[in-house]
Design a protein around this motif. Structure first.
Motif: not given
Length: 378
Positions: A36, A93-95, A98, A134
């Motif tokens: 990711n 952002r990445n996990w 979300y 994002n």
């Protein structure tokens, strides 16, 4: 001029979003998490597994999510104790959780105007504009799903807010106290932050940002301003006026041929040891919590380097869920709310650079791979 520290009027906002980086919470999460983070860069899984080795040293669990849960709880507690009836959500952002899922939840709960606190204090592409990209991506996805339109406003950078600087100064004093008494008054202060490409550092900030007139762009100038304030506070508290200090970098992850900000913390420790430094206090001003870049790059790698050199070191804590920081977040929300209602409010900031802007200019902290839509800008 009204004071946002005593207000409880959060209109037009009906929710606050805590927006962070995210991290793996099990060994099997590490490579998917890194995929990711690096999506679109063509990095093979084998290389990601190598990059992720420091996560595996900690059982495949990054501390960042648990620390965000602590901050989330602290913000909700602070808001409730001060009569601020504003729900607080958390997205990454990445996990998981979300960002898009959290915004979907916010919309389902009936909220439409969202203040956003990103857990990155400084100007720069990765710390500001990428979060706004994002947000734009997530809002576009919700629109495609036919969900109600949300408006998001990112709160200003908080690097020089008293609620961030003063806890860091106190943490630095506490770290100094951990050193042996004979070297305490001669210990250096080494302020650390995440290294980024030099080109990205040079382009950080808005075109009209006063920090852009200084070497290194806004990213470096803002860190130097915070470091100077903490060094002055430590000098005042200890009576040691000539204590040396410097800003160094950590956590480089880019290709070797691309120039990144230097010196690296481990190279710096070796250099100051050779120069006769008796001890060092590492002060991670670039980080809000003691997550992996702090636990591994400082507490593991840098501490091991210092032990190899025979150099006494201590590490200052980050602000985490310090009550002064949660109070600062509340103040920033109410300050921005009042501004959106056309009120003039005090905008507290320490140091030479003054309070940051509310809305980013289109040319602020450009994406190095080319223009992309970004939320919360002019």
């Amino acid at each position: 001029m009204s004071d946002s520290r005593t207000s409880t009027d959060h209109a037009p906002y009906d929710a606050l979003l805590l927006l962070s980086f995210g991290g793996p919470e099990a060994p099997e999460d590490v490579v998917p998490f890194l995929e990711n983070v690096t999506r679109g860069r063509g990095i093979p899984k084998e290389r990601l597994a190598e990059v992720g080795k420091h996560y595996f040293l900690f059982g495949g669990v990054s501390p960042i999510n648990e620390q965000n849960r602590e901050l989330l709880a602290a913000l909700r507690k602070d808001f409730a104790e001060h009569g601020l009836d504003l729900p607080v959500y958390w997205g990454n952002r990445n996990w998981a959780p979300y960002l898009v899922d959290t915004l979907r939840e916010i919309a389902a709960d009936g909220h439409r105007r969202i203040a956003v606190l990103a857990t990155s204090a400084y100007a720069g592409y990765s710390g500001c504009r990428q979060y706004r990209e994002n947000l734009a991506d997530a809002l576009e996805q919700l629109a495609e799903e036919g969900l109600p339109e949300l408006r998001v406003d990112k709160l200003r950078h908080f690097y020089n807010h008293p609620g961030f600087v003063r806890p860091m100064a106190d943490a630095t004093l506490a770290a100094l106290a951990e050193l042996p008494a004979p070297v305490r008054d001669r210990a250096r202060l080494t302020f650390t932050t995440h290294s980024i490409p030099v080109a990205m550092a040079d382009s950080s900030g808005a075109p009209d940002d006063p920090a852009r007139d200084k070497p290194g762009g806004a990213y470096v100038a803002q860190h130097l301003d915070v470091a100077r304030q903490i060094a002055e506070a430590v000098a005042a508290a200890t009576g040691v006026a000539d204590r040396p200090w410097e800003l160094v970098y950590q956590s480089r992850s880019g290709a070797p041929h691309i120039p990144w900000l230097e010196p690296d913390i481990c190279d710096h420790l070796e250099a100051v040891h050779q120069a006769g430094a008796p001890a060092v206090v590492m002060v991670p001003i670039g980080f809000v919590s003691d997550h992996m870049e702090v636990r591994y790059d400082l507490d593991t790698e840098a501490v091991a380097k210092a032990a190899e050199l025979g150099l006494p070191v201590a590490r200052a804590a980050t602000v985490g869920a310090d009550p002064r920081f949660t109070a600062a977040v509340r103040e920033l929300v109410l300050e921005r709310a009042a501004t959106e209602r056309g009120r003039t409010v005090e905008r507290r900031a320490l140091g030479a650079l003054g309070p940051s802007h509310d809305r980013c200019a289109t040319a602020c902290c450009p994406n190095p791979r080319g223009p992309r839509p970004a939320a919360a800008q002019l």
